[in-house]
Motif scaffolding. Sequence first.
Motif, PDB file in Angstrom:
ATOM      1  N   ARG A 213       4.423  -4.181  -3.355  1.00  0.00           N
ATOM      2  CA  ARG A 213       4.284  -3.003  -3.826  1.00  0.00           C
ATOM      3  C   ARG A 213       3.791  -2.605  -4.979  1.00  0.00           C
ATOM      4  O   ARG A 213       3.697  -1.614  -5.580  1.00  0.00           O
ATOM      5  CB  ARG A 213       6.064  -2.546  -4.128  1.00  0.00           C
ATOM      6  CG  ARG A 213       6.503  -2.109  -2.751  1.00  0.00           C
ATOM      7  CD  ARG A 213       6.191  -0.811  -2.396  1.00  0.00           C
ATOM      8  NE  ARG A 213       6.808  -0.369  -1.133  1.00  0.00           N
ATOM      9  CZ  ARG A 213       6.347  -0.579  -0.157  1.00  0.00           C
ATOM     10  NH1 ARG A 213       5.022  -1.231   0.157  1.00  0.00           N
ATOM     11  NH2 ARG A 213       7.045  -0.249   1.082  1.00  0.00           N
ATOM     12  N   GLY A 214       3.420  -3.579  -5.836  1.00  0.00           N
ATOM     13  CA  GLY A 214       2.724  -3.506  -7.177  1.00  0.00           C
ATOM     14  C   GLY A 214       1.133  -3.221  -7.283  1.00  0.00           C
ATOM     15  O   GLY A 214       0.705  -2.540  -8.145  1.00  0.00           O
ATOM     16  N   CYS A 215       0.639  -3.470  -6.387  1.00  0.00           N
ATOM     17  CA  CYS A 215      -0.958  -3.468  -6.306  1.00  0.00           C
ATOM     18  C   CYS A 215      -1.393  -2.178  -5.503  1.00  0.00           C
ATOM     19  O   CYS A 215      -0.497  -1.110  -5.240  1.00  0.00           O
ATOM     20  CB  CYS A 215      -1.566  -4.577  -5.533  1.00  0.00           C
ATOM     21  SG  CYS A 215      -1.266  -4.723  -3.914  1.00  0.00           S
ATOM     22  N   CYS A 216      -2.588  -2.111  -5.001  1.00  0.00           N
ATOM     23  CA  CYS A 216      -3.146  -0.934  -4.270  1.00  0.00           C
ATOM     24  C   CYS A 216      -2.077  -0.824  -2.743  1.00  0.00           C
ATOM     25  O   CYS A 216      -2.104   0.338  -2.537  1.00  0.00           O
ATOM     26  CB  CYS A 216      -4.240  -1.066  -3.934  1.00  0.00           C
ATOM     27  SG  CYS A 216      -4.978  -2.325  -3.034  1.00  0.00           S
ATOM     28  N   CYS A 217      -1.673  -1.848  -2.391  1.00  0.00           N
ATOM     29  CA  CYS A 217      -1.179  -1.386  -1.133  1.00  0.00           C
ATOM     30  C   CYS A 217       0.431  -0.733  -1.112  1.00  0.00           C
ATOM     31  O   CYS A 217       0.631  -0.287  -0.196  1.00  0.00           O
ATOM     32  CB  CYS A 217      -0.579  -2.995  -0.336  1.00  0.00           C
ATOM     33  SG  CYS A 217      -2.005  -3.764  -0.045  1.00  0.00           S
ATOM     34  N   GLY A 218       0.963  -0.726  -2.312  1.00  0.00           N
ATOM     35  CA  GLY A 218       2.212   0.143  -2.622  1.00  0.00           C
ATOM     36  C   GLY A 218       2.044   1.310  -3.196  1.00  0.00           C
ATOM     37  O   GLY A 218       2.962   1.803  -3.587  1.00  0.00           O
ATOM     38  N   THR A 219       0.991   1.878  -3.146  1.00  0.00           N
ATOM     39  CA  THR A 219       0.590   3.062  -3.784  1.00  0.00           C
ATOM     40  C   THR A 219       0.158   4.184  -2.971  1.00  0.00           C
ATOM     41  O   THR A 219      -0.316   4.010  -1.853  1.00  0.00           O
ATOM     42  CB  THR A 219      -0.468   2.890  -4.964  1.00  0.00           C
ATOM     43  OG1 THR A 219      -1.791   2.659  -4.208  1.00  0.00           O
ATOM     44  CG2 THR A 219      -0.227   1.836  -5.909  1.00  0.00           C
ATOM     45  N   ALA A 220       0.379   5.366  -3.322  1.00  0.00           N
ATOM     46  CA  ALA A 220      -0.111   6.579  -2.536  1.00  0.00           C
ATOM     47  C   ALA A 220      -1.663   6.850  -2.370  1.00  0.00           C
ATOM     48  O   ALA A 220      -2.034   7.278  -1.506  1.00  0.00           O
ATOM     49  CB  ALA A 220       0.395   8.040  -3.262  1.00  0.00           C
ATOM     50  N   ALA A 221      -2.386   5.962  -3.478  1.00  0.00           N
ATOM     51  CA  ALA A 221      -3.833   6.100  -3.316  1.00  0.00           C
ATOM     52  C   ALA A 221      -4.267   5.696  -2.120  1.00  0.00           C
ATOM     53  O   ALA A 221      -5.480   6.080  -1.405  1.00  0.00           O
ATOM     54  CB  ALA A 221      -4.413   5.455  -4.386  1.00  0.00           C
TER      55      ALA A 221
END
Length: 140
Positions: A28-36
């Motif tokens: 969840r903390g990197c790009c995988c867990g983001t809306a981007a």
Amino acid sequence: MSRRTRRTRAEVPAGTAAGARCTVTVCRGCCCGTAAKVPRLDHEAQLADLRTALAGVAMIRRTNCLDACERANVIVVQPSAEGRKAGGRPVWLGQVNDPGAAADIAAWVEAGGPGLADPPGVLDLYAFQPSRRVRHELED
């Protein structure tokens, strides 16, 4: 006592051995867990749903990055001690962007998880093998 030990003990219900439960690790903390990277998924709601569905059944861990960024929204299901004795190994699932997939993961873990229960067939669509280096880091 380390913070990790205290957290683990606090999350284990009374009368339940920590090794008797699966561990579900959610990136969840990197790009995988983001809306981007995955704009139409409510990442926090998915994590909350997994925690609710698996309360008392599995330990849910949120991690900053599993270093498998080519597969957005990675979830790793690690077997319980009993599951590992039965031959279960961690199962890496990537691109878990469908609410139904999270529900399938929860149902599988409730049934015993790796080594003790066969995963729903649809999870084969999400399964992948990360590099040995990445697998080794998670298992430590």
